[in-house]
Scaffold this motif. Structure first.
Motif, PDB file in Angstrom:
ATOM      1  N   LEU A 108      -7.830   9.527  -7.388  1.00  0.00           N
ATOM      2  CA  LEU A 108      -6.811   8.749  -6.689  1.00  0.00           C
ATOM      3  C   LEU A 108      -7.283   8.345  -5.290  1.00  0.00           C
ATOM      4  O   LEU A 108      -6.922   7.259  -4.807  1.00  0.00           O
ATOM      5  N   LEU A 109      -8.088   9.179  -4.642  1.00  0.00           N
ATOM      6  CA  LEU A 109      -8.681   8.757  -3.365  1.00  0.00           C
ATOM      7  C   LEU A 109      -9.633   7.578  -3.570  1.00  0.00           C
ATOM      8  O   LEU A 109      -9.683   6.652  -2.756  1.00  0.00           O
ATOM      9  N   TRP A 110     -10.385   7.645  -4.661  1.00  0.00           N
ATOM     10  CA  TRP A 110     -11.263   6.521  -5.002  1.00  0.00           C
ATOM     11  C   TRP A 110     -10.444   5.262  -5.259  1.00  0.00           C
ATOM     12  O   TRP A 110     -10.789   4.160  -4.807  1.00  0.00           O
ATOM     13  N   ALA A 111      -9.316   5.420  -5.977  1.00  0.00           N
ATOM     14  CA  ALA A 111      -8.457   4.270  -6.239  1.00  0.00           C
ATOM     15  C   ALA A 111      -7.850   3.719  -4.953  1.00  0.00           C
ATOM     16  O   ALA A 111      -7.773   2.494  -4.748  1.00  0.00           O
ATOM     17  N   ALA A 112      -7.413   4.626  -4.050  1.00  0.00           N
ATOM     18  CA  ALA A 112      -6.855   4.163  -2.781  1.00  0.00           C
ATOM     19  C   ALA A 112      -7.915   3.462  -1.936  1.00  0.00           C
ATOM     20  O   ALA A 112      -7.635   2.445  -1.271  1.00  0.00           O
ATOM     21  N   LEU A 164       0.806  -1.214   0.000  1.00  0.00           N
ATOM     22  CA  LEU A 164       0.000   0.000   0.000  1.00  0.00           C
ATOM     23  C   LEU A 164       0.843   1.270   0.000  1.00  0.00           C
ATOM     24  O   LEU A 164       0.499   2.232  -0.726  1.00  0.00           O
ATOM     25  N   PRO A 165       1.934   1.398   0.779  1.00  0.00           N
ATOM     26  CA  PRO A 165       2.723   2.640   0.720  1.00  0.00           C
ATOM     27  C   PRO A 165       3.257   2.961  -0.660  1.00  0.00           C
ATOM     28  O   PRO A 165       3.343   4.146  -1.034  1.00  0.00           O
ATOM     29  N   PHE A 166       3.629   1.926  -1.416  1.00  0.00           N
ATOM     30  CA  PHE A 166       4.117   2.187  -2.778  1.00  0.00           C
ATOM     31  C   PHE A 166       3.009   2.820  -3.633  1.00  0.00           C
ATOM     32  O   PHE A 166       3.256   3.779  -4.378  1.00  0.00           O
ATOM     33  N   PHE A 167       1.806   2.286  -3.537  1.00  0.00           N
ATOM     34  CA  PHE A 167       0.699   2.825  -4.330  1.00  0.00           C
ATOM     35  C   PHE A 167       0.320   4.235  -3.866  1.00  0.00           C
ATOM     36  O   PHE A 167       0.060   5.122  -4.700  1.00  0.00           O
ATOM     37  N   LEU A 168       0.301   4.464  -2.553  1.00  0.00           N
ATOM     38  CA  LEU A 168      -0.031   5.790  -2.050  1.00  0.00           C
ATOM     39  C   LEU A 168       0.994   6.821  -2.482  1.00  0.00           C
ATOM     40  O   LEU A 168       0.641   7.953  -2.863  1.00  0.00           O
ATOM     41  N   CYS A 169       2.265   6.443  -2.414  1.00  0.00           N
ATOM     42  CA  CYS A 169       3.307   7.388  -2.845  1.00  0.00           C
ATOM     43  C   CYS A 169       3.217   7.670  -4.339  1.00  0.00           C
ATOM     44  O   CYS A 169       3.479   8.795  -4.782  1.00  0.00           O
ATOM     45  N   SER A 170       2.823   6.657  -5.133  1.00  0.00           N
ATOM     46  CA  SER A 170       2.624   6.896  -6.570  1.00  0.00           C
ATOM     47  C   SER A 170       1.492   7.877  -6.803  1.00  0.00           C
ATOM     48  O   SER A 170       1.593   8.783  -7.647  1.00  0.00           O
ATOM     49  N   CYS A 171       0.413   7.741  -6.042  1.00  0.00           N
ATOM     50  CA  CYS A 171      -0.722   8.656  -6.196  1.00  0.00           C
ATOM     51  C   CYS A 171      -0.345  10.073  -5.779  1.00  0.00           C
ATOM     52  O   CYS A 171      -0.650  11.048  -6.490  1.00  0.00           O
ATOM     53  N   ILE A 172       0.307  10.197  -4.638  1.00  0.00           N
ATOM     54  CA  ILE A 172       0.696  11.524  -4.159  1.00  0.00           C
ATOM     55  C   ILE A 172       1.710  12.158  -5.114  1.00  0.00           C
ATOM     56  O   ILE A 172       1.670  13.365  -5.392  1.00  0.00           O
ATOM     57  N   GLY A 173       2.634  11.358  -5.621  1.00  0.00           N
ATOM     58  CA  GLY A 173       3.607  11.886  -6.576  1.00  0.00           C
ATOM     59  C   GLY A 173       2.955  12.361  -7.861  1.00  0.00           C
ATOM     60  O   GLY A 173       3.354  13.390  -8.434  1.00  0.00           O
ATOM     61  N   LEU A 174       1.930  11.639  -8.330  1.00  0.00           N
ATOM     62  CA  LEU A 174       1.234  12.073  -9.539  1.00  0.00           C
ATOM     63  C   LEU A 174       0.519  13.401  -9.304  1.00  0.00           C
ATOM     64  O   LEU A 174       0.541  14.294 -10.172  1.00  0.00           O
TER      65      LEU A 174
END
Length: 1147
Positions: free
Chosen positions: A347-351, A144-154
């Motif tokens: 991205l919140l929906w995706a998370a 999950l941290p990898f995906f969250l960081c990808s979303c925040i980075g985008l």
């Protein structure tokens, strides 16, 4: 080998991230560890081979944990050799690296720098996708941290346009990925973990790889290792970029420290450093401008497609975003903010979906019970959720790309990377045709936009319900208004969006199931609104198309004009820019979207004629269409209303159409001008009928109440079993043609009437108009005579009597057409009311007063279109003939005075128009070849009925003499100059050839003039002979006493002189009129019911018609009608001869 080992075979050095001074020590330790490992494994496997399977230490737990025991040496010696080779290679590479660092590092550093920099740049570019793969391949709490960081980075990259935003929290991720790798490796050790540890590991997402592992687990591990390796490789570049971007230009450290460079950091012309990759090179710039051109509509389509395929409350947020864009079309600054909020939402929906799928494995039973609720919210569970998460993340990338591209384009334009504006430059000749073509298409679509909008609104209004009735209100507003304001279009957009939103929410599965329970108040309200009907994708498509069309109409000009300014200032035009440039030209935009006043004011600022020419060309096309409809619009309205009356059962509503149509036609004929108060009642009646019929179809309670008062089908023509379209098409068609007529009348106020009317009299159309002007009175007489015979009755006798009386009036008189039109209107009204009231009045065949209806001429129409048409055919022909004569008088008033005749008994105008007889050539040639005054007067009197005949003939002869004389003089001068007989002979031959050609042309012109003259004056010259032929034919139709009278008249015309016949002609006219009326009475008498005799079946002989007339009346009636027709022809021929001969005799 050294570069390869440095870049790939020594990942440990990169993973632990040590400094260069400690590399030699670490490599030395690695070499020693590899050597010790090789020696210890060699000793262990040697003892195992010696001791065999009985050696118990080979199967101990510590041997497996250390790694000595993998496979038995006797079963797979090749695998053991493979592991030994790997260890030896690692040791050898470590040894060579230690030697290179100690002795030759400074020499080899420069040669390795270029290859390692390319590797680091590649790692930086591929690191964000690999990080995303690590996060979504096997969703778990660990990933999950990898995906969250990808979303925040985008999100960071989208809002700041800083490429470093994609590597958000890269330092913690480096440590976390190292910890993750260590923990995953520990979980692979051949040890038995406690049960709590195993449960915790499964919950967090750690797994044990084996030969039976799924491909997603293997891909997850490989991607994790690859991510760690690439992040370690790019660590130095990331630190440098952080340092460069954090130091300001004017700081002391920036000036003292050596300059650093990075592949991703560039400096603009203004000196500002940035990491926007879309400003680098022509490839990225071309991509930016193409995405700026076509990316926004693609993004809207992608969001709409996603919201339909994954319908939920969360997807409704995407629908709301698209709806707001279409309603407001915000500026690029506001759009940037909105795109940022939309990206965060996606991205919140995706998370949330990620967390839901991870928690589903733990809370399977609890979440499965309420799965329908979660799906309605927008949280789905998939066996492989990574694909859904990837698609959702790509949707966010598409939105983020819009922000990045917009920023890049505006930064590029503000940085001075523009080309010179060509908006005020002269349009190249090769582009003029393309601009005109695109402008014509755009203008056509703009002119058809109202019709397309009406069609789309009408499609949505063809359903029951209150919301659909609101669409019908907008339909009436659009069709009855001459111009649509911006507020009306915005209101329609809001209605479409509200309707779409309600349908979208009500069609969610959980809400649909909840609404299936009948009896609730909400269900009844939604039913009255028309929201409970089954909705298909086509219904949504209708609303979306109407919404987009109205949005383009409301914001099209503003958007296209700003879009044009941006695109025409870029040095890298997008794909298809040649068409876009033509479509976004100022001339096209102003010609299509602006009002005429604004367009003219804008064109004054243009120094080129091309823009004005395009606008003038489009205006000419519009004026041509308007002029065409101005000529035929009235007839289209008449024909449409008549077809509407013919296609329905006689009822009160269709009678209203017929009544107001006659009020329009008769009023125009009496007033001699079309006025608004004549046709406006018909338009108002059509509106009322349309609203009434639509209300009957949409509101069942209203229909039930009206059905208790009147019979809907027989009295109103409304079929309750038919569809809404079948019931309203009649009133809708009448409303459309009347509104088009109203629009034409409104536009005719601004029509330029200063154009010479003579131009309309040249050509085939002008000749047909003059031909109708000659014969319109005859067409009216034939129509009235036909109406008097269908049927023969009291009402029809008035036709015949009025026809005889009106025959003595001059052609220019308007009394006959007015009388016949008024009388025909009264008859049509009576006959149509007879179809509805005749049965109640007992006047239908077989009823008490049926004889009275036969006496008056009231007939029952047959059912269907052809039955009503046959019943009204005679009267409609009279109305058409009267309307034609009204138009003829209107045409004659507009004719030039040189084409009109002023005599009372003359034809209203000349039939043929000579090319020389134009307003420009008002002077008439006075040359004459006849010197005798007597001959000149004689010729003038002979051709006085054909104007300009003498002048034309004399002009042609004069031109012939002039040409011949000029040629002869030229030949003589040439002969005198040359003095040769051969040349003189040649000139004579040429002069003869020219004279022959001129004479032939003169003969052809003279022949044409004579043919026109004989055509116009054929009855003037041979009127008596034509009457004699008619008398001869009439005398042999029926052999009776009337035939003897015809023969006596024929003999009188032969023996008597023309002047004497002219004096006796009124007597002939009176006698033939008396015979015609008498024969009509004779036929009418035998048609009465009390005089009818049943015929017997026997052979009928025409010679016995006098003795058997009553018994064989149906057979003999054709002869009598034919004789009456000949009598009528005699009557008209006598009248024409009387008129024309009087003119000749006077002269």
């Amino acid at each position: 080998m050294a570069d390869f080992s440095l870049g790939f075979l020594l990942p440990l050095l990169l993973l632990i991230g040590i400094h260069s001074r400690l590399r030699s020590l670490v490599l030395l330790v690695l070499f020693i560890f590899s050597a010790v490992t090789v020696l210890s494994e060699t000793m262990f496997y040697g003892i195992w081979l010696i001791m065999g399977k009985e050696w118990s230490l080979a199967y101990s737990w510590w041997a497996k944990l250390i790694g000595f025991v993998r496979l038995e040496p006797t079963k797979s010696p090749g695998t053991i050799v493979y592991f030994f080779v790997i260890q030896l290679v690692v040791a050898a590479i470590s040894f060579f690296e230690v030697r290179r660092i100690r002795f030759g590092y400074e020499i080899l550093e420069g040669s390795c720098c270029w290859g390692s920099s390319r590797l680091r740049v590649t790692c930086c570019l591929l690191l964000p996708p690999v990080q995303l793969v690590v996060g979504i391949t096997r969703p778990s709490w660990v990933s999950l941290p990898f995906f969250l960081c990808s979303c925040i980075g985008l999100v960071h990259w989208s809002l700041s346009s800083n490429f470093l935003g994609l590597f958000w929290w890269w330092r913690p991720l480096l440590l976390y990925s190292a910890f993750n790798i260590i923990m995953l490796y520990i979980f692979q050790l051949p040890i038995q973990l406690p049960k709590i540890a195993q449960v915790l590991a499964d919950f967090l997402g750690f797994y044990k790889a084996s030969a039976s592992s799924e491909w997603l687990e293997i891909l997850s591990g490989i991607s994790l290792l690859l991510f760690y390796f690439m992040l370690s490789s790019a660590k130095q570049d990331l630190e440098e970029m952080d340092f460069i971007m954090s130091v300001q230009e004017s700081s002391l450290s920036e000036q003292l420290l050596p300059s650093r460079h990075s592949f991703f950091i560039k400096q603009s012309r203004s000196g500002v450093k940035h990491t926007n990759v879309f400003l680098r090179g022509s490839i990225f710039r071309n991509f930016s401008i193409n995405f700026f051109t076509y990316g926004f509509p693609v993004s809207l389509l992608a969001l709409s497609f996603w919201s339909f395929n994954f319908a939920s409350l969360c997807a409704f947020g995407l629908v709301a975003y698209v709806g707001y864009i279409l309603y407001a079309f915000p500026s690029l600054f506001r759009l940037h903010r909105l795109n940022g909020l939309l990206l965060v939402f996606i991205l919140l929906w995706a998370a949330s979906t990620y967390v839901f799928n991870v928690a589903f494995t733990l809370l399977n039973r609890k979440l499965r019970k309420d799965m329908e609720i979660w799906e309605t919210i927008g949280l789905w569970h998939y066996p492989i959720p990574g694909f859904f998460l990837l698609a959702q993340f790509c949707l966010g990338v598409l939105v983020a790309m819009g922000n990045l591209v917009n920023n890049s384009v505006f930064l590029y334009l503000s940085d001075g990377g523009t080309q010179t504006s060509s908006g005020d430059a002269t349009v190249e000749e090769k582009e003029e045709t393309k601009v005109l073509f695109v402008a014509t298409i755009a203008w056509g679509l703009r002119k058809c936009s109202r019709a397309i909008t009406l069609f789309l609104i009408f499609l949505l209004a063809m359903k029951p319900g209150f919301i659909h009735s609101i669409y019908m209100i907008f339909f009436l507003v659009y069709i009855l208004s001459h111009s649509i304001s911006r507020k009306v279009r915005q209101s329609l957009i809001l209605l479409c969006e509200a309707h779409f939103a309600l349908l979208y929410i009500l069609n969610l599965n959980m809400i649909t199931k909840a609404l299936k329970h009948k009896g609730s108040v909400i269900t009844e309200i939604l039913s009255q609104l028309g929201l409970l009907d089954r909705v298909t994708a086509l219904d949504f498509l209708k609303i979306v198309v109407l919404l987009c069309f109205c949005a383009i109409q409301n914001h099209g000009f503003k958007m296209l004009f700003s879009f044009s300014d941006i695109l025409q200032h870029t040095s890298h035009p997008p794909i298809g820019f040649s068409i876009l440039k033509a479509g976004l030209s100022k001339s096209v935009l102003l010609s299509v979207y602006s009002s005429p006043t604004a367009r003219d004011s804008q064109f004054r600022s243009f120094s080129f004629s091309h823009e004005k020419w395009v606008a003038t060309y489009l205006s000419a096309i519009g004026e041509k269409f308007l002029s065409t409809y101005r000529s035929y619009g009235t007839y289209i309205a008449f024909l449409t209303i008549l077809l509407t009356v013919y296609l329905v059962v006689p009822n009160y509503i269709s009678f209203g159409y017929l009544f107001f149509l006659q009020f329009w036609i008769i009023g125009r004929q009496l007033v001699e001008k079309t006025r608004r108060r004549l046709w406006l009642p018909l338009k108002a009646y059509a509106i009322l009928v349309f609203v009434f019929t639509y209300s009957l179809s949409v509101f069942p309670s209203f229909q039930l109440w009206i059905s208790r008062i009147v019979n809907l089908y027989t009295q109103l023509g409304y079929d309750p079993k038919a569809s809404l379209l079948e019931n309203v098409w009649e009133s809708l068609s009448v409303l459309i043609v009347m509104q088009l007529y109203s629009y034409e009348r409104r536009q005719s106020r601004y029509h330029d009437k200063s154009v010479s009317c003579y131009l309309h009299e040249i050509g085939v159309l002008g000749f047909l108009k003059r031909l109708l002007a000659w014969h319109s009175e005859k067409i009216l007489s034939v129509s009235v005579f036909y109406a008097s015979l269908s049927p023969i009755s009291a009402f029809s006798f008035i036709y015949l009597l009025a026809l005889v009386v009106c025959s003595v009036l001059p052609k220019a008189s308007r009394i006959p057409s007015k009388f016949f039109l008024v009388y025909t209107g009264i008859l049509v009204t009576f006959e149509y009311l007879f179809q509805m009231w005749g049965r109640d009045a007992e006047m239908f065949p077989g009823q008490k007063y049926a004889n009275l209806s036969v006496f008056l001429g009231l007939q029952v129409f047959s059912s269907g279109f052809w039955g009503i048409e046959a019943g009204l055919r005679g009267k409609i022909l009279v109305i058409v003939a009267c309307t034609l004569q009204y138009n003829v008088f209107h045409w004659i008033e507009k004719m030039p005075s040189t084409l009109k005749n002023s005599g009372k008994w003359e034809e209203p105008c000349h039939l043929f128009v000579l090319r020389e007889h134009t307003p420009a050539s008002t002077s008439v040639s006075s040359h004459s070849t006849d010197s005798s005054p007597a001959s000149a007067n004689k010729r003038a009197s002979s051709f006085s009925s054909f104007p300009c005949f003498v002048s034309q003939r004399n002009q042609d002869s004069g031109s012939l003499h002039v040409d011949a004389g000029g040629l002869d003089n030229q030949a003589r001068s040439s002969c005198g100059a040359n003095g040769g007989s051969h040349e003189s002979h040649q000139w004579r031959r040429k002069s003869i050839h020219v004279l022959r050609k001129a004479r032939f042309d003169m003969q052809m012109k003279t022949l044409r003039i004579f043919m026109n003259y004989w055509t116009e004056n054929v009855f003037n010259l041979f009127g008596l002979e034509i009457n004699m032929i008619a008398l001869l034919l009439a005398s042999f139709t029926v052999l009776n006493a009337m035939s003897l009278f015809y023969i006596l008249c024929l003999v009188a015309c032969i023996l008597l002189s023309r002047r004497l016949v002219h004096k006796l002609w009124p007597l002939f006219f009176f006698l033939f009129a008396t015979i015609l009326i008498t024969e009509y009475f004779a036929v009418w008498k035998h048609l009465m019911p009390w005089n009818q005799v049943v015929p017997r079946k026997e052979e009928i002989c025409c010679h016995d018609c006098w003795s058997k007339f009553n018994a064989n009346f149906d057979y003999c009636k054709s002869c009598w009608l034919g004789d009456s027709l000949y009598n009528y022809c005699h009557l008209k021929c006598f009248i024409c001869f009387l008129d024309e001969s009087s003119l000749v005799l006077k002269k």
